[in-house]
Design a protein around this motif. Sequence first.
Motif, PDB file in Angstrom:
ATOM      1  N   VAL A  85       0.846  -1.191   0.000  1.00 32.86           N
ATOM      2  CA  VAL A  85       0.000   0.000   0.000  1.00 32.86           C
ATOM      3  C   VAL A  85       0.884   1.244   0.000  1.00 32.86           C
ATOM      4  O   VAL A  85       1.782   1.373   0.837  1.00 32.86           O
ATOM      5  N   GLU A  86       0.637   2.134  -0.948  1.00 28.42           N
ATOM      6  CA  GLU A  86       1.353   3.411  -1.006  1.00 28.42           C
ATOM      7  C   GLU A  86       0.345   4.556  -0.893  1.00 28.42           C
ATOM      8  O   GLU A  86      -0.595   4.623  -1.684  1.00 28.42           O
ATOM      9  N   GLU A 139       4.002  -5.627   2.702  1.00 27.77           N
ATOM     10  CA  GLU A 139       3.241  -6.866   2.672  1.00 27.77           C
ATOM     11  C   GLU A 139       3.502  -7.705   3.923  1.00 27.77           C
ATOM     12  O   GLU A 139       4.643  -7.924   4.325  1.00 27.77           O
ATOM     13  N   GLY A 140       2.422  -8.130   4.558  1.00 28.74           N
ATOM     14  CA  GLY A 140       2.531  -8.996   5.726  1.00 28.74           C
ATOM     15  C   GLY A 140       2.718  -8.299   7.051  1.00 28.74           C
ATOM     16  O   GLY A 140       2.769  -8.949   8.094  1.00 28.74           O
ATOM     17  N   ASP A 180      -1.349  -2.771  -4.103  1.00 27.21           N
ATOM     18  CA  ASP A 180      -0.794  -3.847  -4.921  1.00 27.21           C
ATOM     19  C   ASP A 180      -0.422  -3.333  -6.314  1.00 27.21           C
ATOM     20  O   ASP A 180      -0.643  -4.004  -7.319  1.00 27.21           O
ATOM     21  N   GLY A 181       0.128  -2.107  -6.338  1.00 31.13           N
ATOM     22  CA  GLY A 181       0.619  -1.526  -7.584  1.00 31.13           C
ATOM     23  C   GLY A 181      -0.428  -0.849  -8.447  1.00 31.13           C
ATOM     24  O   GLY A 181      -0.081  -0.268  -9.482  1.00 31.13           O
ATOM     25  N   ILE A 182      -1.686  -0.905  -8.045  1.00 29.90           N
ATOM     26  CA  ILE A 182      -2.757  -0.304  -8.848  1.00 29.90           C
ATOM     27  C   ILE A 182      -3.205   1.007  -8.206  1.00 29.90           C
ATOM     28  O   ILE A 182      -3.551   1.036  -7.028  1.00 29.90           O
ATOM     29  N   ASP A 183      -3.188   2.083  -8.980  1.00 27.13           N
ATOM     30  CA  ASP A 183      -3.612   3.392  -8.481  1.00 27.13           C
ATOM     31  C   ASP A 183      -5.136   3.440  -8.458  1.00 27.13           C
ATOM     32  O   ASP A 183      -5.791   3.350  -9.497  1.00 27.13           O
ATOM     33  N   MET A 197     -11.714  -4.310  -7.563  1.00 23.22           N
ATOM     34  CA  MET A 197     -10.608  -4.288  -6.593  1.00 23.22           C
ATOM     35  C   MET A 197     -11.060  -4.680  -5.192  1.00 23.22           C
ATOM     36  O   MET A 197     -10.222  -4.963  -4.322  1.00 23.22           O
ATOM     37  N   ARG A 198     -12.364  -4.699  -4.945  1.00 27.54           N
ATOM     38  CA  ARG A 198     -12.863  -4.930  -3.587  1.00 27.54           C
ATOM     39  C   ARG A 198     -12.395  -6.246  -2.965  1.00 27.54           C
ATOM     40  O   ARG A 198     -12.141  -6.285  -1.762  1.00 27.54           O
ATOM     41  N   PRO A 199     -12.267  -7.333  -3.750  1.00 30.78           N
ATOM     42  CA  PRO A 199     -11.763  -8.556  -3.113  1.00 30.78           C
ATOM     43  C   PRO A 199     -10.362  -8.409  -2.526  1.00 30.78           C
ATOM     44  O   PRO A 199     -10.006  -9.111  -1.582  1.00 30.78           O
TER      45      PRO A 199
END
Length: 331
Positions: free
Chosen positions: A11-12, A46-47, A81-84, A96-98
């Motif tokens: 997450v960014e 992550e984690g 996860d890299g998606i804006d 993206m909700r899952p």
Amino acid sequence: MFDITPGRTLVEVRNLKMHFPIHAGVFRQRVGEVKAVDGISFDIYEGETLGLVGESGCGKSTAGRAILRLYDITDGAVKIDGIDISSQPQPDLRKMRPTMQMVFQDPQASLNPRMKVRDIIGEPLEEHTSMGKPERREKVLELMDAVGLNRDFANRYPHEFSGGQRQRIGIARALALNPKFIVCDEPIAALDVSIQAQVVNLLEDLQAEFGLTYLFISHDLSMVRHIADRVAVMYLGRIVEIADRETLYSAPKHPYTQALLSAVPEPDPWIEEKVERIILQGDVPSPSNPPHGCNFCTRCPQVMDICRSEEPPEVEITPGHRTACHLYSNS
């Protein structure tokens, strides 16, 4: 044990702002805005579990909801996860909700009282997967096992459960789609003290089993110390300090963090007697009219003239330990 990539940023968050308009008058004209979240930036790996702490009204819960795009954000960027996902329309976000889910503060208010537990937990599966009814039923029972709920309770309604059990239902619902990232918005605040530890231990066990990544929002500093890997401290819409757990609790740098940690009760009475409380003067300013310069300048015991005119830059004191304070900007 779930295999994760150590150190990978999941997450960014960059300069995230969430401002709510204020309308007044007969024609409901916009006369101002509440700066609930005012330019925060951080990463979550992550984690790991990132704890987000601060007093009531500082914008913690709003930040969590904005990161998941439950609100249309005012400004800034959020990547999961890299998606804006910052500017994607809500219909596109459905895909993206899952990946990203939320555990809400009040388990009673977040569960539909007219739905049975099996339907509450199974609803995400019905909406986002092509599972048949028997497969869905078995998945619901597996999720109930994972969070420690008796399978025989699947046909009961939420009002038939205790607060801790209802929160377990909410956690099972959040896990249904195998998410990577979960925002836990004060998940233990509405629970009895005796139940809080059970829920936190459950979250830790599930994290180890499924490789989950948490943003754990809370005002309970002792519980955050137990569960979080790193901690971010928020005041009036901004992050004032962020560091790994042990560094933040043993050597806080920002005056607000120092005051916040000094208020944590010490279980050892001999140590408790020696603790010096930092009592902040005055009230928290309104987020609709924050102070010029540093947001904390009106209450800071170490305030300087520059604090009242210039916003403090973010300074990295040691690797991974950052604070926004003029006390360190020239050092």
